[in-house]
Write a protein that holds these residues in place. Structure first.
Motif, short mmCIF file in Angstrom:
data_model
loop_
_atom_site.label_atom_id
_atom_site.label_comp_id
_atom_site.label_asym_id
_atom_site.label_seq_id
_atom_site.Cartn_x
_atom_site.Cartn_y
_atom_site.Cartn_z
N TYR A 218 0.83 -1.19 0.00
CA TYR A 218 0.00 0.00 0.00
C TYR A 218 0.88 1.25 0.00
CZ TYR A 218 -3.62 -3.30 1.54
OH TYR A 218 -4.50 -4.36 1.63
N SER A 252 -0.36 -2.22 5.03
CA SER A 252 -1.81 -2.11 5.25
C SER A 252 -2.20 -0.65 5.28
CB SER A 252 -2.21 -2.77 6.58
OG SER A 252 -1.82 -1.96 7.68
N VAL A 474 -4.05 0.56 -3.54
CA VAL A 474 -4.56 -0.62 -2.84
C VAL A 474 -4.37 -1.83 -3.73
CG1 VAL A 474 -6.61 -1.72 -1.87
CG2 VAL A 474 -6.29 0.74 -1.60
N ASP A 546 -10.58 -1.54 0.83
CA ASP A 546 -9.88 -2.72 1.33
C ASP A 546 -10.84 -3.68 2.02
OD1 ASP A 546 -7.25 -3.82 1.37
OD2 ASP A 546 -7.09 -3.39 3.50
#
Length: 567
Positions: A218, A252, A474, A546
């Motif tokens: 990410y 993340s 993403v 996500d």
């Protein structure tokens, strides 16, 4: 120290790196440690900063062995800092800040006192920084973070492959035949292999987006003014027609958020003058958002794999009740021409003045030579593209390159400003979008050497540098040769309104660059775009995307689980 040749310099730098790596003893490590885990466990007294650092040092060494992702090795300073943090915590039972004990990697260009910032130029070796750059030195360390390595970049940091004569080529952690991207390529390769907990890079054309996309992690490209670039060394320090920005990369969305909460608006001293005094703002999204999306920007049509990633994201959002409207961004080829016009205003002479005896990387040659040919030749090439190849969009980009006087340069800046105004009117204001979902690049991955001929692929990212938009990346899914085959939609030229010159190379030549078979099980990502100053909303939308996509195998340990390379 006196060196008789470029080769002596390169050999000495690589030997120094090898020595520092070899001096580190083996330690236990958990590849699933997230930044939040690290801080929480240290605060509860379960781990120490030194233990966490040693674990990540070992992961970084393994990642470097596989991908050649590291440059400067900061282990000695990092260990001293970890001991200092441990002593501080033992005395106070309080963590220093929100990044306490987190090992953090830095793109090579960020100055760190006592170490070179070479950007791949051998001419810049043996010139150690006399002070830290703002982000690692006055912000990360103040928040408790521990800078411990610097990572590889392309020569001059203006291509999306990661290769230079000084440190060599960095590889994709999923497939060594493919690039990890650039210019923040070493960062992304290291993070993908869990060799760092957080990474700091920069972006002037896609460098915080293309490498994370290639490596399945990410990234966030903020707009200008949210994070400092002071102390980030570059080959054209006075160039501001297109402003480079600093941003985080991680495994993340939550890790990106943690980093931005710690750093946004942070002005540790009065000398931090290039950051808006705008701390992280909490965002509450409405239950129903309105997204725009596209799979073709009108300049280069996305490949089957990349198109699938966008459409799977759209369907996931629709299942959650969000509105998604397909549109085509206006005149992207004009944005590309504006970018080329501004970036080539001195025919890249300043940027390349640091080459010295180093050979120019192949990925730079198309950019550089196209800006230096006589105008009548570029005009002839443009005429051929438009007349015989029916490609007026590529033709306009070709004539944009070249050295300019101030008057012509000022017109380019006016065109940039006018394009930004038109985009806001024709997209944001017309449709009322909360965000935009779109490809990071037409190709999901690029083989080593691919940027030599395919530098225009960066159009998909540099559009949002022209607009200075905040953009997140993403990872969505994995290349599947069965699902991602070429069909008549790509093979028949009349089905596309994009650049025939580019799309012929990608999809319709005898040996097209796009081939999903060798790319099997490599990551595919999307961009999540917001309006200027909406970085926090972009992060919130990334989190929403996500969660809507569900568990698909990305995050800490993803590359190891997919490839088994680290064990």
């Amino acid at each position: 120290m006196f060196f008789t040749s470029n080769k002596d310099i390169i050999d000495a730098k690589r030997a120094e790196q090898s020595r520092r790596l070899a001096e580190s003893a083996v330690a236990k490590g958990n590849p699933a440690m997230t930044p939040s885990d690290i801080v929480a466990n240290i605060e509860q007294g379960k781990w120490t900063s030194s233990e966490v650092l040693e674990a990540y040092i070992q992961r970084a060494i393994k990642a470097h062995t596989l991908t050649n992702c590291l440059t400067e090795i900061l282990f000695d300073e990092a260990r001293l800092q970890a001991k200092e943090l441990d002593a501080e915590f033992a005395a106070t039972n309080k963590i220093r800040g929100p990044l306490h004990g987190i090992p953090i990697s830095l793109k090579d260009q960020f100055d760190f006192k006592g170490y070179d910032s070479t950007a791949g130029f051998s001419e810049w070796t043996n010139q150690p920084a006399t002070e830290h750059a703002v982000v690692p030195g006055r912000q990360i360390i103040a928040a408790g973070g521990i800078p411990f390595v610097k990572t590889n970049v392309p020569q001059a940091m203006l291509t999306f492959e990661c290769n230079n004569p000084l440190w060599g080529r960095s590889l994709n952690p999923y497939n060594p035949g493919y690039t990890c991207g650039g210019s923040s390529g070493g960062e992304s390769a290291l993070l993908a292999l869990d060799g760092s907990a957080l990474g700091i890079g920069t972006d002037i054309g896609g460098s915080l987006r293309i490498p994370p996309a290639y490596c399945g992690i990410y990234g966030l490209k903020p707009g200008f003014g949210r994070l400092s670039k002071e102390g980030a060394k570059g080959p054209s320090p006075g160039f501001e027609g297109l402003r480079a920005v600093t941003g985080p990369m991680a495994r993340s969305v939550k890790d990106l958020e943690l980093c931005c909460r710690a750093l946004f608006g942070s002005r540790e001293t009065d000398t931090v003058y290039d950051v808006a005094p705008l701390p992280y703002r909490d965002v509450s999204l409405p239950d129903k958002l309105k997204f725009g999306y596209y799979t073709s920007d009108g300049f280069i049509t996305a490949s089957p794999a990349t198109k699938r990633a966008v459409l799977e994201t759209v369907e996931a959002l629709r299942r959650q009740g969000h509105e998604c409207i397909e549109f085509t961004p206006p005149n992207v080829h004009e944005a590309v021409a504006i970018y080329v016009s501004i970036s080539s205003a001195d025919a890249y002479k300043t940027m390349l003045s640091h080459l010295g005896p180093d050979p120019m990387d192949n990925g730079l040659k198309m950019l550089v030579y196209s800006s230096r040919v006589p105008r009548f030749i570029s005009s002839l090439a443009s005429w051929i593209l438009s007349t015989f190849l029916s490609d007026p969009k590529a033709a306009k980009v070709v004539t944009a390159a070249g050295a300019k006087g101030y008057g012509e340069y000022a017109k380019c800046i006016q065109q940039r400003n006018a394009y930004e105004k038109a985009f806001y009117q024709q997209v944001w204001h017309k449709y009322g979008f909360d965000g935009i979902i779109c490809p990071v690049q037409a190709m999901p991955q690029l083989p080593n050497g691919g940027a030599t001929n395919l530098s225009p692929l960066a159009a998909a990212t540099l559009l949002y540098n022209v607009l200075d938009s905040p953009v997140g990346v993403v990872p969505v899914t994995w290349v599947d040769p069965e699902k991602d085959k070429l069909t008549d939609e790509w093979l028949v030229k009349k089905n596309s309104e994009g650049s025939s010159f580019m799309e012929d190379q990608l999809y319709r030549s005898k040996k097209p660059f796009y081939d999903p078979v060798p790319m099997k099980d490599m990551p595919i990502a999307i961009q999540v775009v917001g309006k200027r100053w909406d970085e926090e909303k972009v992060i919130a939308m990334m989190d929403l995307v996500d969660r809507a996509l569900g568990d698909r195998g990305f995050g800490p340990g993803a590359c190891t689980q997919k490839t088994g390379k680290m064990y």
